[in-house]
Design a protein around this motif. Structure first.
Motif, short mmCIF file in Angstrom:
data_model
loop_
_atom_site.label_atom_id
_atom_site.label_comp_id
_atom_site.label_asym_id
_atom_site.label_seq_id
_atom_site.Cartn_x
_atom_site.Cartn_y
_atom_site.Cartn_z
N GLU A 96 93.87 -40.37 40.74
CA GLU A 96 95.17 -40.99 40.99
C GLU A 96 95.34 -42.26 40.15
N ARG A 97 94.29 -43.06 40.08
CA ARG A 97 94.32 -44.28 39.28
C ARG A 97 94.48 -43.95 37.80
N ARG A 98 93.77 -42.95 37.33
CA ARG A 98 93.85 -42.56 35.92
C ARG A 98 95.21 -41.97 35.57
N ILE A 99 95.82 -41.24 36.50
CA ILE A 99 97.18 -40.74 36.26
C ILE A 99 98.12 -41.92 36.05
N PHE A 100 97.97 -42.94 36.88
CA PHE A 100 98.81 -44.13 36.75
C PHE A 100 98.60 -44.80 35.40
N LEU A 101 97.34 -44.91 34.97
CA LEU A 101 97.05 -45.56 33.69
C LEU A 101 97.58 -44.77 32.50
N VAL A 102 97.47 -43.44 32.56
CA VAL A 102 98.01 -42.61 31.48
C VAL A 102 99.53 -42.71 31.46
N LYS A 103 100.13 -42.77 32.64
CA LYS A 103 101.58 -42.94 32.71
C LYS A 103 102.00 -44.25 32.04
N LEU A 104 101.27 -45.32 32.32
CA LEU A 104 101.58 -46.60 31.68
C LEU A 104 101.39 -46.53 30.17
N ALA A 105 100.34 -45.84 29.73
CA ALA A 105 100.09 -45.71 28.29
C ALA A 105 101.23 -44.95 27.62
N TYR A 106 101.73 -43.90 28.26
CA TYR A 106 102.85 -43.16 27.69
C TYR A 106 104.12 -43.99 27.68
N GLU A 107 104.34 -44.78 28.71
CA GLU A 107 105.52 -45.64 28.73
C GLU A 107 105.46 -46.66 27.59
N LYS A 108 104.27 -47.19 27.32
CA LYS A 108 104.10 -48.10 26.18
C LYS A 108 104.36 -47.37 24.87
N TYR A 109 103.88 -46.15 24.77
CA TYR A 109 104.08 -45.36 23.55
C TYR A 109 105.57 -45.07 23.33
N PHE A 110 106.26 -44.66 24.39
CA PHE A 110 107.68 -44.34 24.25
C PHE A 110 108.52 -45.57 23.98
N SER A 111 108.09 -46.73 24.46
CA SER A 111 108.88 -47.95 24.21
C SER A 111 108.58 -48.54 22.84
N GLY A 112 107.57 -48.04 22.15
CA GLY A 112 107.25 -48.51 20.81
C GLY A 112 106.18 -49.57 20.77
N MET A 113 105.60 -49.92 21.90
CA MET A 113 104.55 -50.93 21.92
C MET A 113 103.23 -50.40 21.38
N GLU A 114 102.99 -49.10 21.56
CA GLU A 114 101.78 -48.45 21.05
C GLU A 114 102.19 -47.44 19.97
N PRO A 115 101.53 -47.47 18.81
CA PRO A 115 101.93 -46.56 17.74
C PRO A 115 101.38 -45.14 17.89
N ILE A 116 100.36 -44.96 18.73
CA ILE A 116 99.68 -43.67 18.83
C ILE A 116 99.80 -43.12 20.25
N GLU A 117 100.11 -41.84 20.34
CA GLU A 117 100.22 -41.17 21.64
C GLU A 117 98.84 -41.15 22.31
N PRO A 118 98.75 -41.43 23.62
CA PRO A 118 97.44 -41.47 24.31
C PRO A 118 96.91 -40.08 24.65
N LEU A 119 96.66 -39.28 23.63
CA LEU A 119 96.19 -37.91 23.85
C LEU A 119 94.77 -37.84 24.39
N LYS A 120 93.89 -38.71 23.93
CA LYS A 120 92.49 -38.68 24.39
C LYS A 120 92.42 -38.94 25.89
N GLU A 121 93.17 -39.92 26.36
CA GLU A 121 93.16 -40.25 27.78
C GLU A 121 93.73 -39.10 28.60
N ARG A 122 94.80 -38.51 28.08
CA ARG A 122 95.44 -37.38 28.78
C ARG A 122 94.50 -36.19 28.86
N GLU A 123 93.84 -35.86 27.74
CA GLU A 123 92.92 -34.72 27.73
C GLU A 123 91.71 -34.97 28.63
N ALA A 124 91.21 -36.21 28.65
CA ALA A 124 90.08 -36.54 29.52
C ALA A 124 90.49 -36.39 30.99
#
Length: 92
Positions: A19-47
């Motif tokens: 549950e905690r990791r789902i929340f963290l991946v969600k935050l990482a994707y929100e950062k990616y979609f807003s342009g704060m992160e240049p790379i999609e968090p695929l490694k975290e999602r796959e893990a």
């Protein structure tokens, strides 16, 4: 009886971690979609997906555990659909 309680406690801790990791991946994707992160968090999602597959193979004896697990799976599924929809919109 103590062994079953220990198993239930371990499974509960693993679900809390998912549950905690789902929340963290969600935050990482929100950062990616807003342009704060240049790379999609695929490694975290796959893990996270790998962990969820491993956890789904474990026996869940109580209704509470099964309900919590179904809730986590459906939350992850809906977020993956949302992420995929946003990725397609970005590509267009």
């Amino acid at each position: 009886m103590a062994r079953r309680e220990r198993i239930d406690r371990v499974l509960g801790q693993q679900m809390a971690d998912v549950e905690r990791r789902i929340f963290l991946v969600k935050l990482a994707y929100e950062k990616y979609f807003s342009g704060m992160e240049p790379i999609e968090p695929l490694k975290e999602r796959e893990a996270l997906q790998r962990t969820m597959r491993e956890l789904s193979r474990k026996p869940m004896n109580s209704t509470r555990e099964r309900h919590r697990w179904q809730s986590l799976r459906s939350r992850m599924s809906s977020m993956e659909q949302y992420w995929q929809r946003n990725l397609v919109m970005i590509e267009r």
